[in-house]
Design a protein around this motif. Structure first.
Motif, PDB file in Angstrom:
ATOM      1  N   GLY A  16       0.802  -1.211   0.000  1.00 50.98           N
ATOM      2  CA  GLY A  16       0.000   0.000   0.000  1.00 50.98           C
ATOM      3  C   GLY A  16       0.835   1.261   0.000  1.00 50.98           C
ATOM      4  O   GLY A  16       2.071   1.215  -0.018  1.00 50.98           O
ATOM      5  N   SER A  17       0.145   2.406   0.033  1.00 50.00           N
ATOM      6  CA  SER A  17       0.804   3.709  -0.027  1.00 50.00           C
ATOM      7  C   SER A  17       0.280   4.630   1.065  1.00 50.00           C
ATOM      8  O   SER A  17      -0.878   4.508   1.495  1.00 50.00           O
ATOM      9  CB  SER A  17       0.551   4.365  -1.390  1.00 50.00           C
ATOM     10  OG  SER A  17       1.097   3.611  -2.443  1.00 50.00           O
ATOM     11  N   ARG A  19       0.963   9.013   2.254  1.00 47.54           N
ATOM     12  CA  ARG A  19       1.688  10.264   2.064  1.00 47.54           C
ATOM     13  C   ARG A  19       1.726  11.002   3.396  1.00 47.54           C
ATOM     14  O   ARG A  19       0.685  11.364   3.941  1.00 47.54           O
ATOM     15  CB  ARG A  19       1.048  11.160   1.006  1.00 47.54           C
ATOM     16  CG  ARG A  19       1.933  12.359   0.673  1.00 47.54           C
ATOM     17  CD  ARG A  19       1.370  13.227  -0.422  1.00 47.54           C
ATOM     18  NE  ARG A  19       0.323  14.118   0.065  1.00 47.54           N
ATOM     19  CZ  ARG A  19      -0.056  15.236  -0.554  1.00 47.54           C
ATOM     20  NH1 ARG A  19       0.526  15.584  -1.687  1.00 47.54           N
ATOM     21  NH2 ARG A  19      -1.025  15.972  -0.066  1.00 47.54           N
ATOM     22  N   ARG A  67      10.872   3.714  -3.959  1.00 43.22           N
ATOM     23  CA  ARG A  67       9.561   3.554  -3.318  1.00 43.22           C
ATOM     24  C   ARG A  67       9.092   4.826  -2.646  1.00 43.22           C
ATOM     25  O   ARG A  67       7.893   5.112  -2.635  1.00 43.22           O
ATOM     26  CB  ARG A  67       9.611   2.436  -2.281  1.00 43.22           C
ATOM     27  CG  ARG A  67       9.989   1.074  -2.840  1.00 43.22           C
ATOM     28  CD  ARG A  67       9.808  -0.031  -1.793  1.00 43.22           C
ATOM     29  NE  ARG A  67      10.662   0.128  -0.615  1.00 43.22           N
ATOM     30  CZ  ARG A  67      10.191   0.218   0.634  1.00 43.22           C
ATOM     31  NH1 ARG A  67       8.895   0.175   0.867  1.00 43.22           N
ATOM     32  NH2 ARG A  67      11.030   0.345   1.648  1.00 43.22           N
ATOM     33  N   THR A  69       9.370   9.108  -2.024  1.00 39.79           N
ATOM     34  CA  THR A  69       9.732  10.362  -2.663  1.00 39.79           C
ATOM     35  C   THR A  69       9.489  11.510  -1.697  1.00 39.79           C
ATOM     36  O   THR A  69       8.384  11.646  -1.161  1.00 39.79           O
ATOM     37  CB  THR A  69       8.902  10.601  -3.934  1.00 39.79           C
ATOM     38  OG1 THR A  69       9.082   9.518  -4.839  1.00 39.79           O
ATOM     39  CG2 THR A  69       9.333  11.900  -4.618  1.00 39.79           C
ATOM     40  N   GLN A  82       6.065  10.733   0.113  1.00 38.26           N
ATOM     41  CA  GLN A  82       5.191   9.780  -0.549  1.00 38.26           C
ATOM     42  C   GLN A  82       5.810   8.405  -0.426  1.00 38.26           C
ATOM     43  O   GLN A  82       6.949   8.205  -0.859  1.00 38.26           O
ATOM     44  CB  GLN A  82       5.005  10.151  -2.029  1.00 38.26           C
ATOM     45  CG  GLN A  82       4.150   9.164  -2.808  1.00 38.26           C
ATOM     46  CD  GLN A  82       2.704   9.157  -2.367  1.00 38.26           C
ATOM     47  OE1 GLN A  82       2.109  10.208  -2.157  1.00 38.26           O
ATOM     48  NE2 GLN A  82       2.132   7.961  -2.232  1.00 38.26           N
ATOM     49  N   ASN A  84       5.345   4.467  -1.311  1.00 32.48           N
ATOM     50  CA  ASN A  84       4.655   3.456  -2.111  1.00 32.48           C
ATOM     51  C   ASN A  84       5.252   2.078  -1.841  1.00 32.48           C
ATOM     52  O   ASN A  84       6.371   1.967  -1.329  1.00 32.48           O
ATOM     53  CB  ASN A  84       4.767   3.785  -3.598  1.00 32.48           C
ATOM     54  CG  ASN A  84       4.141   5.112  -3.955  1.00 32.48           C
ATOM     55  OD1 ASN A  84       3.149   5.542  -3.355  1.00 32.48           O
ATOM     56  ND2 ASN A  84       4.703   5.786  -4.953  1.00 32.48           N
ATOM     57  N   ASP A  85       4.501   1.063  -2.198  1.00 29.12           N
ATOM     58  CA  ASP A  85       4.963  -0.321  -2.039  1.00 29.12           C
ATOM     59  C   ASP A  85       5.499  -0.548  -0.625  1.00 29.12           C
ATOM     60  O   ASP A  85       6.609  -1.058  -0.434  1.00 29.12           O
ATOM     61  CB  ASP A  85       6.037  -0.639  -3.083  1.00 29.12           C
ATOM     62  CG  ASP A  85       6.396  -2.119  -3.109  1.00 29.12           C
ATOM     63  OD1 ASP A  85       7.509  -2.444  -3.549  1.00 29.12           O
ATOM     64  OD2 ASP A  85       5.559  -2.946  -2.678  1.00 29.12           O
TER      65      ASP A  85
END
Length: 120
Positions: A16-17, A19, A67, A69, A82, A84-85
């Motif tokens: 999942g992600s 932020r 993954r 940022t 951010q 991700n994964d």
């Protein structure tokens, strides 16, 4: 009064992600390096990603490259991570740190942290 506030943490499944946001106020952040630091249970804290406000140069921990940022909102003093994964090993409290690029040229600032939990 200087203040740093993180938000955006939570619980997600692997892959999942999320932020994360880091909002700064009460001090001039132009000549600072902003670093996301995480504290995992029972382990020393580690830097995850950094950005220099003066050049926008970014650096990442090897385990999060590709993954995560780090970025800045150009319209306000807010920075983002951010993610991700996400993996279970990313579970930690994530803190936002402000450090003067020139040592001694200002104070260090920390937020209160935001919990990220990655679990199925």
């Amino acid at each position: 009064q200087a203040r740093v506030v993180e938000s955006g943490g939570g619980m997600v499944q692997p892959g999942g992600s999320l932020r994360l946001s880091c909002a700064a106020s009460g001090f001039a952040s132009a000549n600072y390096a902003i670093t996301w630091v995480r504290q995992m249970p029972g382990k020393e804290s580690e830097s995850v990603a950094s950005i220099l406000n003066t050049s926008q140069m970014r650096t990442y921990r090897d385990s999060v490259k590709g993954r995560f940022t780090i970025s800045k909102d150009n319209s306000r003093p807010t920075w983002y991570l951010q993610m991700n994964d996400l993996k279970p090993e990313d579970t930690a409290i994530y803190y936002c740190n402000f450090r003067p690029i020139i040592a001694g040229a200002g104070n260090d600032y920390w937020g209160q942290g935001t919990q990220v939990t990655v679990s199925s």
